[in-house]
Every structure is written in C-alpha cells, then in structure tokens.
Design an enzyme around this catalytic site. Sequence first.
Site, short mmCIF file in Angstrom:
data_model
loop_
_atom_site.label_atom_id
_atom_site.label_comp_id
_atom_site.label_asym_id
_atom_site.label_seq_id
_atom_site.Cartn_x
_atom_site.Cartn_y
_atom_site.Cartn_z
N TRP A 40 0.81 -1.12 -0.14
CA TRP A 40 0.16 0.06 0.03
C TRP A 40 0.86 1.14 -0.12
O TRP A 40 1.85 1.31 0.81
CB TRP A 40 -0.98 0.11 1.21
CG TRP A 40 -1.95 1.22 1.51
CD1 TRP A 40 -2.53 1.89 0.45
CD2 TRP A 40 -1.94 1.91 2.69
NE1 TRP A 40 -3.16 2.78 1.23
CE2 TRP A 40 -2.74 2.94 2.58
CE3 TRP A 40 -1.31 1.73 3.91
CZ2 TRP A 40 -3.21 3.95 3.41
CZ3 TRP A 40 -1.73 2.66 4.98
CH2 TRP A 40 -2.60 3.76 4.71
N ASP A 85 -1.13 -5.55 9.13
CA ASP A 85 -2.30 -4.54 8.73
C ASP A 85 -3.44 -5.08 8.36
O ASP A 85 -3.55 -5.85 7.39
CB ASP A 85 -1.48 -3.73 7.53
CG ASP A 85 -2.38 -2.41 7.26
OD1 ASP A 85 -3.50 -2.16 7.83
OD2 ASP A 85 -2.04 -1.62 6.35
N LYS A 105 -13.52 -0.06 5.32
CA LYS A 105 -14.03 -0.94 4.24
C LYS A 105 -15.03 -1.83 4.76
O LYS A 105 -16.14 -1.78 4.18
CB LYS A 105 -12.93 -1.54 3.75
CG LYS A 105 -11.53 -1.10 3.26
CD LYS A 105 -12.22 -0.09 2.24
CE LYS A 105 -10.73 0.36 1.49
NZ LYS A 105 -9.89 1.38 2.58
#
Length: 460
Positions: free
Chosen positions: A188, A269, A305
């Site tokens: 990311w 993560d 999300k």
Amino acid sequence: MASTLLSLASATPSASLSFHEINKGKLNRGCMNKEKTNPFIKAKSFGRVSMVVASNVSRFEGITMAPPDPILGVSEAFKADNHELKLNLGVGAYRTEELQPYVLDVVKKADKLLLEKGENREYLPIEGLAAFNKVTAELLFGVDNPVIRQQRVATVQGLSGTGSLRLAAALIERYFPGAKVLISSPTWGNHKNIFNDARVPWSEYRYYDPKTVGLDFEGMIADIKAAPEGSFILLHGCAHNPTGIDPTPEEWRVIADVIQEKNHIPFFDIAYQGFASGSLDTDAASVRMFVARGMEVIAAQSYSKNLGLYAERIGAINVVCSSPEAAARVKSQLKRIARPMYSNPPVHGARIVANIVGDSALFKEWNAEMEMMAGRIKNVRHKLFDSLSSKDKSGKDWSFVLKQIGMFSFTGLNKAQCDNMTNKWHVYMTKDGRISLAGLSLAKCEYLADAIIDSYHDVS
C-alpha cells in the site's frame, strides 16, 4: 508577497512616502524624512507620483510544492473527465452496482439509535472508547482467545488504519532504535510514507512475481530469513493491497516458522477483515495463527471498508504481549505518543462499531451486509475474467484474476499501459497496474476487458 503603495511625491522625483509616515500624518511638502531604509521596499518614480513596491520574501519561500498523492490524485483527474464511459478504479472504496457510494443499512440503524440516546460529545480518554477497544480486540483475536482473557493485549483506538499504523511506527522508533521494518514489494502506497515520517528504517521483501502474476513465496521467505534478527515484518492479514494475492494457509505456517526462528516481530495491517471473504473469522485466521503460537504481535485495524466508515477515521492498534504487565506498559506508552499527536480520537465511529458488535441483531445484519459486499466483488471478478478470456484470442492465461482476493486486482500492466488505459479508454487507475474491483459494475466488465486487452497487447 508583494503589495503596492501609491503615494504623492515631493518635487524631488525620486522621493516617496512610507506607509508609516502617511499613517502618522508626517507629510511635509518640500522635504522627506529618510529614517530607516527597508531593504524590501523598492521605489519606482513616475514624475510626481512614485510607486513604492513592498516585496517581502516569505519565510516559507524554501518550501517546495509537494507531488500529488498517487491514489487520491486519480480521483481528481477522473472528476475532470467528461467522457460518458469513464471508470474510476483508483480509490479503494466500495460502490454499488450503480457505482454509487454505499452506506450500510446497519450503520444507518446504529446512527439512529445513537441519535435517540442523545449521548454527549465529551472528550474520549486518550486510548479511546472503552467499549470499542473491547469489541475490536475480540473481533480480531476471538472472544475466547487466551490473550483476551489474560489481558495481554494493549489496545488503543487510532485514527483508522493509517493513524493506528503511525502510532505503532512511533512506538518502534522510540523503543526499538535502529530496528528495521520489512514491507512487501509492492505494498500500500502509504506504508512507506508512514515509516519515513516516523523515521523508522525500512526495506522490502519480495512478494509479487510478475512472471506468474502471483506470489513470489521463495523470494519472500529468503528475504525474511536474511533480515537482521528482531526486525518487524509488516504483513497484510488478508486481501493484500495492491496485489490481491494472499499466502495459502500452509504458506502462512511457513512464514510464521521463519519469523519465529529469526526472532522477528510480526506486524499485521488488517484493513479488510470480513470484507475480503465475507467472514470475520476467515479473514482473521492469519493473525490468530501467529498469536496461537505464543508470539508477540502488532496488529493495526480499520473499519473504513468492512463498515464503510471511511470518513469516521475509526481503527485501532493492538499489541499482543507476553504478560499483562508488559501490555499495561505498552498501552501507557501508546497513550503517551497519542497525546501530543492528536490528544484523543473521535467518538462517533467508535460508538457505531461498539453498538453494532454489542447488539446480536445488528451484528448479524452487519455480517450479512459484509457477505453481500464481498459477494458483489467476487461476481465482478468472475465476470471480468470471463470477459477477458472470451475476448482475448491470444491464448493468454487470465486466471490470476480469479486467484486474487478482495477489492483489488493486480493486472500486471506497466506504467505505459496504464497511461493508455486512462488516455485512450478513460479508465483511471494507479500506475502500478492496480484496479479496484469495488468501483466496477457487471455492466462495465466487457468495456474494461477491451481496455485491458488493448493496453496489454498494443502498448509495450
């Protein structure tokens, strides 16, 4: 910054009035009092009228213009495009089949309940809302996990995933000086920014294999083995961003073996728990496996999300320690780091999460909506694969699209091919070849397939 003062001049063409003298009423015909010379004032004479130009140089003159964010900049370019077939596949945010933002029904209900309760807006403690911290740790590790019962988890509410990662980075910088963080290649885009900002050294381990558009497992293991003992290994718990390529359960076991042998610290993560597979437990399996081995673990969470709480900035940092005493000390230092950084976190999103998880009916509804969102993305993924396979007559194997998981697909397109996707086909995406399937509808899959095939075969 420049400003212009228009003043009346004396008979001497080169003389001019200062702003200070005008304000003080010190206008004397025939003579001008030259007291102090301002090096930033330049006088230009035009007969009996002089222009005095103040050209003060900003103290911030040395600050250069920052480059646009590579992800958020995609959305700006998309908005400026008026083409009717344009697609925004850059930002990782869920969209409906009509490509509209989606607010979960369960979130609307939780919002309504909060409004009816009329709770205050007082400051939260530095560590955040206690009810949220309790349920978020339980969601990640499991309600009956011994680390929960033994109070060996230090949990602090953070500003979504980014803020939680930043807290952990500051903890590493402060208490593990010189320790290196290993991050996947690619990863990311904000991971590198976070560790750079915290002054934590990092290097990359191999992850993506462009030849197979899959996992370079051997390279990953070799690089983790070669890292200095006691390094922090940043792992994507599920739905790897940007590739969508996850290790298999057996590969996860090998990764854990190597990390344990090298005395590394796993740093997860977790941005997509429940959103990748549709199951909270399935998507937490990797983290729980490491914890079950007795390893000390760092794990950052986000609810952007899986609950669609993008703007609420709700997440957490969890540190699993070997004893409750160590956990208490770690939590105290995380709070110490957070205090001068942002003082305390926002309350609204934390209450939404706590209320949904704490209410059996709402929790059940949330799980159903996660399954629905994950299911829509899976359907789009299958339709895109079918479209690519039927339209491309070259014999290329597009099965990697199906092997990937989560909201992203790594297409394998290079920068020039990505530019063609945007310039010719009006498909907006990051330049590493990542597309967000959450921003794609079933109706647009064939158009996207045409764009990918054209870009892959006709642009080198």
